[in-house]
Design an enzyme around this catalytic site. Structure first.
Site, PDB file in Angstrom:
ATOM      1  N   ASN A  20      39.271  31.121  41.076  1.00  0.00           N
ATOM      2  CA  ASN A  20      38.790  30.776  42.423  1.00  0.00           C
ATOM      3  C   ASN A  20      37.265  30.781  42.420  1.00  0.00           C
ATOM      4  O   ASN A  20      36.644  31.846  42.427  1.00  0.00           O
ATOM      5  CB  ASN A  20      39.332  31.802  43.430  1.00  0.00           C
ATOM      6  CG  ASN A  20      38.799  31.580  44.834  1.00  0.00           C
ATOM      7  OD1 ASN A  20      38.227  30.532  45.135  1.00  0.00           O
ATOM      8  ND2 ASN A  20      38.990  32.564  45.702  1.00  0.00           N
ATOM      9  N   LYS A  22      35.358  29.889  44.780  1.00  0.00           N
ATOM     10  CA  LYS A  22      34.807  30.077  46.136  1.00  0.00           C
ATOM     11  C   LYS A  22      33.748  28.998  46.394  1.00  0.00           C
ATOM     12  O   LYS A  22      33.920  27.871  45.923  1.00  0.00           O
ATOM     13  CB  LYS A  22      34.267  31.502  46.281  1.00  0.00           C
ATOM     14  CG  LYS A  22      35.311  32.548  45.852  1.00  0.00           C
ATOM     15  CD  LYS A  22      34.964  33.952  46.197  1.00  0.00           C
ATOM     16  CE  LYS A  22      36.088  34.873  45.731  1.00  0.00           C
ATOM     17  NZ  LYS A  22      35.897  36.255  46.103  1.00  0.00           N
ATOM     18  N   HIS A 108      43.409  33.922  52.095  1.00  0.00           N
ATOM     19  CA  HIS A 108      42.441  34.749  51.363  1.00  0.00           C
ATOM     20  C   HIS A 108      41.699  35.646  52.355  1.00  0.00           C
ATOM     21  O   HIS A 108      41.419  35.242  53.486  1.00  0.00           O
ATOM     22  CB  HIS A 108      41.450  33.854  50.602  1.00  0.00           C
ATOM     23  CG  HIS A 108      40.610  34.617  49.638  1.00  0.00           C
ATOM     24  ND1 HIS A 108      39.528  35.354  50.039  1.00  0.00           N
ATOM     25  CD2 HIS A 108      40.713  34.791  48.299  1.00  0.00           C
ATOM     26  CE1 HIS A 108      38.993  35.955  48.975  1.00  0.00           C
ATOM     27  NE2 HIS A 108      39.699  35.617  47.908  1.00  0.00           N
ATOM     28  N   GLU A 110      38.724  36.401  52.620  1.00  0.00           N
ATOM     29  CA  GLU A 110      37.460  35.853  53.139  1.00  0.00           C
ATOM     30  C   GLU A 110      37.714  34.855  54.268  1.00  0.00           C
ATOM     31  O   GLU A 110      36.854  34.649  55.123  1.00  0.00           O
ATOM     32  CB  GLU A 110      36.649  35.234  51.986  1.00  0.00           C
ATOM     33  CG  GLU A 110      36.064  36.332  51.099  1.00  0.00           C
ATOM     34  CD  GLU A 110      35.807  35.938  49.664  1.00  0.00           C
ATOM     35  OE1 GLU A 110      35.771  34.740  49.348  1.00  0.00           O
ATOM     36  OE2 GLU A 110      35.647  36.860  48.833  1.00  0.00           O
ATOM     37  N   GLU A 175      45.875  41.235  46.769  1.00  0.00           N
ATOM     38  CA  GLU A 175      44.437  41.400  46.611  1.00  0.00           C
ATOM     39  C   GLU A 175      43.916  42.430  47.606  1.00  0.00           C
ATOM     40  O   GLU A 175      43.625  42.083  48.766  1.00  0.00           O
ATOM     41  CB  GLU A 175      43.718  40.074  46.891  1.00  0.00           C
ATOM     42  CG  GLU A 175      44.090  38.950  45.974  1.00  0.00           C
ATOM     43  CD  GLU A 175      42.941  37.956  45.863  1.00  0.00           C
ATOM     44  OE1 GLU A 175      42.412  37.826  44.758  1.00  0.00           O
ATOM     45  OE2 GLU A 175      42.548  37.373  46.874  1.00  0.00           O
ATOM     46  N   GLY A 181      35.303  41.553  44.663  1.00  0.00           N
ATOM     47  CA  GLY A 181      33.861  41.446  44.447  1.00  0.00           C
ATOM     48  C   GLY A 181      33.130  42.777  44.393  1.00  0.00           C
ATOM     49  O   GLY A 181      31.908  42.824  44.492  1.00  0.00           O
ATOM     50  N   SER A 213      38.286  41.915  41.426  1.00  0.00           N
ATOM     51  CA  SER A 213      37.446  42.431  40.326  1.00  0.00           C
ATOM     52  C   SER A 213      38.124  42.353  38.956  1.00  0.00           C
ATOM     53  O   SER A 213      37.919  43.224  38.114  1.00  0.00           O
ATOM     54  CB  SER A 213      36.983  43.863  40.626  1.00  0.00           C
ATOM     55  OG  SER A 213      36.131  43.865  41.765  1.00  0.00           O
TER      56      SER A 213
HETATM   57  P1  PGA Z   1      36.687  38.775  42.542  1.00  0.00           P
HETATM   58  O1  PGA Z   1      37.385  37.871  43.662  1.00  0.00           O
HETATM   59  O2  PGA Z   1      37.425  38.530  41.259  1.00  0.00           O
HETATM   60  O3  PGA Z   1      35.265  38.275  42.497  1.00  0.00           O
HETATM   61  O4  PGA Z   1      36.802  40.175  42.980  1.00  0.00           O
HETATM   62  C1  PGA Z   1      38.768  37.781  43.725  1.00  0.00           C
HETATM   63  C2  PGA Z   1      39.172  36.971  44.913  1.00  0.00           C
HETATM   64  O5  PGA Z   1      38.447  36.873  45.893  1.00  0.00           O
HETATM   65  O6  PGA Z   1      40.261  36.398  44.922  1.00  0.00           O
END
Ligand code: PGA
Length: 253
Positions: A20, A22, A108, A110, A175, A181, A213
């Site tokens: 992903n 983003k 997600h 976000e 998640e 992140g 992460s």
């Molecule tokens: P990350 O993001 O690997 O940077 O923690 C994972 C995600 O948002 O799906």
């Protein structure tokens, strides 16, 4: 309803790596990443499925670099619930399918923190399935919920949007919001407990992934957990070198 992409029973054996990106990248990087990643996938078992999710503006660029039978699949990061209409700025599931996406990330954290509700996620899942996209539905608890040991209750609420759907044709990504992140990850037993809970609530064959992460350093350990069918990778998927290292690790699962 069974998506055109999802292969059914044999997916028990599949390991999923979802990259992903983003809101990152540009056309040049997307093209070379798609081309090179597809080449490295051609050298590993077809039971490893890698889904590249660049910003929607670059899906066609990625597609243009892939042969017809590419092992690398493409995914979008969101879609609108309607197929078309007066929704300025939005992109529909059929449009994403049209430019080469086979998957779409939905729910997600976000997008949830930008105001997306469970009800909206439900109609997006229906729209994705109706267009033949495989939804990758993200669920996970906040840090406060984790600390209060209420993860299962939070998952129950989020999974309720799937009621009545044939969930065999979806991917679920567990998640925890506090792991995205941040460089923090839950322990192996915590991931396993959340995954078992998700599987028992759904009672389906839907593969359950982990996200938050994930990187080349912890991927092996995470994929070694029997309940983990794959991972959703954010930051660490941006660099081709890291991603290629993760492909090599996942190919051994
Ligand atoms: P990350 O993001 O690997 O940077 O923690 C994972 C995600 O948002 O799906």
């Amino acid at each position: 309803m069974t998506s055109a992409i999802f292969a059914g029973k044999s997916d028990f054996m599949t390991t999923w790596l979802i990259a992903n990106w983003k809101m990152n990248g540009d056309a040049t990087r997307v093209r070379s990443y798609a081309f090179t990643l597809n080449q490295s996938l051609a050298r590993v078992s077809p039971s490893l499925v890698c889904v590249f999710c660049p910003p929607a503006t670059y899906l066609a660029d990625a597609k243009s670099m892939l042969p017809l039978n590419a092992q690398l699949k493409l995914g979008a990061q969101d879609c609108h619930a309607a197929a078309k209409g007066a929704h300025t700025g939005a992109i529909s599931a059929p449009m994403l399918r049209d430019v080469g996406a086979a998957y779409v990330i939905l729910g997600h954290s976000e997008r949830r923190s930008a105001g997306e509700t469970d009800a909206e996620i439900r109609v997006k899942i229906e729209a994705a399935l109706a267009s033949g996209l495989t939804p990758i539905v993200c669920v996970g608890e906040s840090r406060a919920v984790y600390e209060a040991k209420q993860t299962k209750a939070a998952l129950n609420e989020q999974l309720a949007v799937l009621k009545g759907l044939e969930t065999d044709s979806l991917l679920i990504a567990y998640e925890p919001v506090w792991a995205i992140g941040t460089g923090e990850t839950p322990s192996g037993p915590e991931i396993s407990a959340a995954h078992s809970h998700i599987k028992s609530v759904l009672g389906s064959r839907a593969p359950v992934l982990y996200g938050g992460s994930v990187n080349a350093g912890n991927l092996g350990e995470i994929l070694a957990l029997p309940s983990v069918a794959g991972v959703l990778i954010g930051g660490a998927s941006l660099e081709l070198e890291q991603m290629s290292a993760m492909v090599a690790i996942a190919a051994k699962k």
